[in-house]
Design a protein around this motif. Structure first.
Motif, short mmCIF file in Angstrom:
data_model
loop_
_atom_site.label_atom_id
_atom_site.label_comp_id
_atom_site.label_asym_id
_atom_site.label_seq_id
_atom_site.Cartn_x
_atom_site.Cartn_y
_atom_site.Cartn_z
N PRO A 45 0.57 -1.14 0.13
CA PRO A 45 0.06 -0.25 -0.17
C PRO A 45 1.07 1.18 -0.07
O PRO A 45 0.36 2.40 -0.06
CB PRO A 45 -0.76 -0.02 1.36
CG PRO A 45 -0.73 -1.62 1.72
CD PRO A 45 0.46 -2.13 1.13
N THR A 46 2.01 1.15 0.41
CA THR A 46 2.99 2.39 0.54
C THR A 46 3.80 2.49 -0.90
O THR A 46 4.59 3.53 -0.93
CB THR A 46 4.04 2.25 1.59
OG1 THR A 46 4.98 1.17 1.53
CG2 THR A 46 3.11 2.07 2.86
N GLU A 47 3.70 1.50 -1.90
CA GLU A 47 4.51 1.57 -3.20
C GLU A 47 3.72 1.55 -4.40
O GLU A 47 3.26 0.23 -4.67
CB GLU A 47 5.51 0.41 -2.87
CG GLU A 47 6.71 0.47 -4.01
CD GLU A 47 7.63 1.72 -4.00
OE1 GLU A 47 8.02 2.13 -5.10
OE2 GLU A 47 7.70 2.12 -2.60
N PRO A 48 3.62 2.45 -5.06
CA PRO A 48 2.65 2.55 -6.23
C PRO A 48 3.27 1.31 -7.29
O PRO A 48 4.69 1.04 -7.30
CB PRO A 48 2.65 3.71 -6.88
CG PRO A 48 2.89 4.54 -5.84
CD PRO A 48 3.83 3.99 -4.98
N TRP A 79 -1.54 6.50 -9.60
CA TRP A 79 -2.05 5.31 -9.05
C TRP A 79 -2.82 5.64 -7.46
O TRP A 79 -2.03 6.90 -6.82
CB TRP A 79 -1.14 4.25 -8.74
CG TRP A 79 -0.50 3.74 -9.65
CD1 TRP A 79 0.76 4.11 -10.49
CD2 TRP A 79 -0.96 2.65 -10.36
NE1 TRP A 79 0.83 3.30 -11.65
CE2 TRP A 79 -0.10 2.39 -11.62
CE3 TRP A 79 -2.01 1.73 -10.34
CZ2 TRP A 79 -0.15 1.20 -12.62
CZ3 TRP A 79 -2.23 0.72 -11.30
CH2 TRP A 79 -1.25 0.35 -12.26
N THR A 80 -3.89 5.25 -7.27
CA THR A 80 -4.34 5.55 -5.86
C THR A 80 -4.72 4.22 -5.47
O THR A 80 -5.22 3.15 -6.05
CB THR A 80 -5.80 6.33 -6.06
OG1 THR A 80 -5.33 7.63 -6.51
CG2 THR A 80 -6.47 6.35 -4.52
N TYR A 81 -4.27 3.97 -3.90
CA TYR A 81 -4.70 2.59 -3.19
C TYR A 81 -6.08 2.63 -2.69
O TYR A 81 -6.67 3.64 -2.21
CB TYR A 81 -3.76 2.56 -2.06
CG TYR A 81 -3.75 1.31 -1.61
CD1 TYR A 81 -3.18 0.10 -2.22
CD2 TYR A 81 -4.35 0.90 -0.29
CE1 TYR A 81 -3.10 -1.09 -1.56
CE2 TYR A 81 -4.35 -0.36 0.05
CZ TYR A 81 -3.86 -1.51 -0.34
OH TYR A 81 -4.01 -2.69 0.19
N ASP A 82 -6.93 1.75 -2.93
CA ASP A 82 -8.19 1.53 -2.67
C ASP A 82 -8.19 0.42 -1.48
O ASP A 82 -8.21 -0.59 -1.69
CB ASP A 82 -9.26 1.43 -3.80
CG ASP A 82 -10.56 1.01 -3.55
OD1 ASP A 82 -11.34 2.08 -3.35
OD2 ASP A 82 -11.16 -0.06 -3.39
N GLU A 83 -8.74 1.09 -0.36
CA GLU A 83 -8.59 0.42 0.88
C GLU A 83 -10.02 -0.58 0.93
O GLU A 83 -9.71 -1.67 1.42
CB GLU A 83 -9.24 1.10 2.06
CG GLU A 83 -8.04 2.01 2.52
CD GLU A 83 -6.71 1.58 2.90
OE1 GLU A 83 -6.75 0.30 3.51
OE2 GLU A 83 -5.61 2.45 3.10
N ALA A 137 -6.27 -2.74 -3.45
CA ALA A 137 -5.36 -2.86 -4.44
C ALA A 137 -5.09 -1.33 -5.07
O ALA A 137 -5.74 -0.42 -4.65
CB ALA A 137 -5.73 -3.78 -5.41
N TRP A 138 -4.04 -1.32 -5.70
CA TRP A 138 -3.88 0.22 -6.76
C TRP A 138 -4.83 0.22 -7.83
O TRP A 138 -5.07 -0.93 -8.72
CB TRP A 138 -2.50 0.15 -6.91
CG TRP A 138 -1.61 0.22 -5.58
CD1 TRP A 138 -1.13 -0.78 -5.09
CD2 TRP A 138 -1.07 1.75 -5.23
NE1 TRP A 138 -0.27 -0.20 -4.17
CE2 TRP A 138 -0.34 1.12 -3.94
CE3 TRP A 138 -1.53 2.97 -5.40
CZ2 TRP A 138 0.31 2.10 -3.18
CZ3 TRP A 138 -0.76 3.98 -4.47
CH2 TRP A 138 -0.13 3.32 -3.50
N TYR A 139 -5.50 1.33 -8.14
CA TYR A 139 -5.98 1.43 -9.33
C TYR A 139 -5.34 2.61 -10.18
O TYR A 139 -5.14 3.69 -9.61
CB TYR A 139 -7.46 1.65 -9.35
CG TYR A 139 -8.01 3.00 -8.73
CD1 TYR A 139 -8.18 4.10 -9.41
CD2 TYR A 139 -8.27 2.99 -7.30
CE1 TYR A 139 -8.38 5.31 -8.76
CE2 TYR A 139 -8.67 4.02 -6.50
CZ TYR A 139 -8.91 5.41 -7.57
OH TYR A 139 -9.26 6.49 -6.96
#
Length: 573
Positions: A136-139, A152-156, A160-162
């Protein structure tokens, strides 16, 4: 009349772009709407335009002012209803005008039902968007958004990243998934069956992504065009789109294709696109670092230079560079067709950027009209161009509505450690909000745009610059556009004629001239693109009759051009 002209209605048309949110408000809520556009249809008809390109009016939360679509088959509440849209369509058709819908299919809103279902891996649409697992800290890679910040944004919810090439509320669709493409095509057919006359496909060159989504070479401060645009399956997707949707209709397909050169554009034409929107001619006022880079001005200059001088620096243009960009596309696309625009919802006001919005606003506005409407291309006008609207002042960052400008201002402030006043000239000369200030209809409060509080500030110059005043003044920019549109309609040579570029050259770096020739018909266009008078001598061999111009004295033998003077000579045999 020549018999071998490859006629198409969209080649002969003049397209007028409407940004509905800022065009006309019918209900006093401060936001333009479809009924407001409907109330102004006669104004458009009298101007003489043939096609209305309507920016998005679909249901949207407006993170990017409608370019983040929540429901493709519904109208945004603020814009009205589907019945309002149908009345507008019918009113345009009744007057012989056509309607082209803006359409965004590279991404949707993160509030679209497809994305909400995609956040659940068991929801049936888990691969409708571009997801990647990981820390979650690394795109997943180093891509950055075209609006600034990570792509990229992390979706809780999903863990996962989108991917989002634009704002984080605009997740990119996964065009590798056949089900996504089928759903998009079905939606396009919905609108075609409702009687629209074409699509303007927003950011369409972004829909195909490179295999493996490799890291960009551009680093953390800019995006890598080779990775973001014209991906490996783009033309396969475009051909499939044509076959499944608009290919059997007599409509105009406009492809916005950032990153495409003329050779790449030819492939889009072969795919079924009618005109390609490129940006080369619009980049001539930007420095080497791009639209939002202060490098070529310098942070110190931003802090110490007079505002008027800064405006000039930020809009400095070598006319030869503009001609090179126009010629490059004219010659590069060969027998295919160009469109030409100088302003849009994504650009600043053309008079402020390419002309003189102070002493010579009227003259330079007419010069720009002459340039735009005499090229071998379908001309696109943007609302307010025809009355000479200008850029606004943005005194506070709280006044900014443009998501791109907000992100870039935050970046400039943090990277350069300067106050907002230092970067305000960038907002005045770069922000898309300049094109989105309300249409100036009259000199009443809020420029006649609304009875309520406008969603974005009205330009302070509306008592002087407004449609009522322009229509009443036979020498206005409005009437010049109207008459020049009529001249273009009457003269095939201004639509289909071959183009020969004459000036600028070293002896006349601020004078543009080109010839249009079709059989025995020939017209010469001369533009003095500066505040100074220019003596031409015999360099142009301008022996024809001046049939159009922005000064009262149309003496064909005169060899001195006034500031921002435009002339069209008829040199037909």
């Amino acid at each position: 009349m020549s018999t071998d002209i490859d006629r198409e209605w969209w080649k002969e048309a003049v397209v007028y772009q409407i940004y509905p949110r800022s065009f006309a408000d019918s209900d006093g809520d401060g936001i333009g709407d479809l009924r407001g556009v409907h109330e102004r249809v006669d104004y458009l008809d009298e101007l003489g335009v043939d096609v209305v390109w309507l920016c998005p009016v679909y249901d949207s939360p407006n993170a990017d002012m409608g370019y983040d679509i929540r429901d493709y088959r519904a109208i945004m509440d603020e814009m009205g209803t589907m019945a309002d849209w149908e009345r507008l369509r019918d009113a345009l058709h009744d007057r012989g005008m056509r309607i082209v819908m803006d359409l965004v299919v590279n991404h949707t809103s993160d509030e679209h039902a497809w994305f909400r279902e995609s956040r659940d891996p068991s929801g049936g649409r888990d691969d409708w968007y571009i997801w990647r697992d990981g820390d979650p800290t690394e795109p997943p890679n180093n891509w950055i958004s075209l609006f600034g910040g990570p792509a990229w944004t992390y979706d809780e919810a999903r863990g996962a990243w989108y991917l989002h090439l634009f704002d984080e509320k605009q997740p990119d669709l996964n065009w590798e998934n056949p089900a996504v493409r089928e759903a998009v095509y079905d939606m396009m057919n919905f609108w075609l069956e409702k009687g629209i006359d074409g699509f303007r496909m927003d950011a369409i060159s972004c829909i195909s992504k490179p295999d493996g989504l490799p890291d960009a070479d551009a680093g953390d401060d800019w995006f890598d065009m080779d990775l973001y645009f014209n991906g490996p399956r783009i033309h396969e997707f475009m051909r499939e789109m044509a076959a499944e949707t608009y290919g059997d209709y007599d409509v105009l397909l406009i492809g916005e294709t950032p990153g495409a050169d003329p050779e790449e554009a030819k492939k889009y034409y072969e795919d079924g696109v009618d005109v390609v929107v490129h940006f080369d001619h619009m980049d001539v006022t930007y420095g080497p670092g791009g639209k939002w880079s202060p490098d070529y001005v310098g942070t110190e200059a931003l802090a110490t230079t007079d505002d008027a001088d800064l405006d000039a620096m930020l809009n400095e243009m070598d006319l030869a560079d503009l001609q090179e960009a126009i010629r490059y596309w004219d010659e590069g696309v060969g027998d295919w067709w160009n469109c030409l625009y100088m302003g849009s919802h994504d650009q600043t006001r053309l008079v402020s950027r390419f002309g003189d919005d102070d002493e010579y606003r009227r003259e330079s506005g007419k010069l720009l009209a002459t340039f735009l409407l005499t090229q071998q291309a379908t001309p696109f006008l943007y609302q307010g161009d025809e009355i000479g609207m200008t850029n606004a002042d943005w005194d506070s960052p709280e006044d900014i509505r443009d998501v791109e400008a907000r992100g870039q201002v935050d970046r400039l402030l943090s990277e350069h450690g300067v106050p907002y006043e230092t970067v305000a000239p960038f907002v005045r000369n770069r922000s898309r909000d300049n094109a989105r200030t309300p249409m100036q209809w009259d000199d009443s409060e809020h420029a006649g745009f609304t009875d309520g509080d406008p969603w974005i500030q009205v330009n302070d110059d509306y008592p002087l610059v407004n449609a009522d005043r322009a229509v009443a003044d036979s020498d206005s920019v409005y009437h010049y556009y109207r008459d020049l549109i009529a001249l273009r309609e009457a003269r095939d040579v201004l639509v289909y004629g071959e183009t020969e570029y004459v000036l600028p050259d070293e002896s006349h770096p601020d004078v543009w001239a080109h010839r249009r020739t079709l059989g025995s018909a020939s017209m010469l266009v001369v533009l003095n693109w500066q505040r100074e008078r220019e003596r031409l001598g015999d360099v142009l061999d301008a022996d024809g009759r001046v049939v159009f111009g922005n000064y009262d004295d149309r003496n064909a033998s005169a060899t001195t051009l006034a500031p921002y003077e435009a002339r069209i000579y008829d040199r037909s045999r």
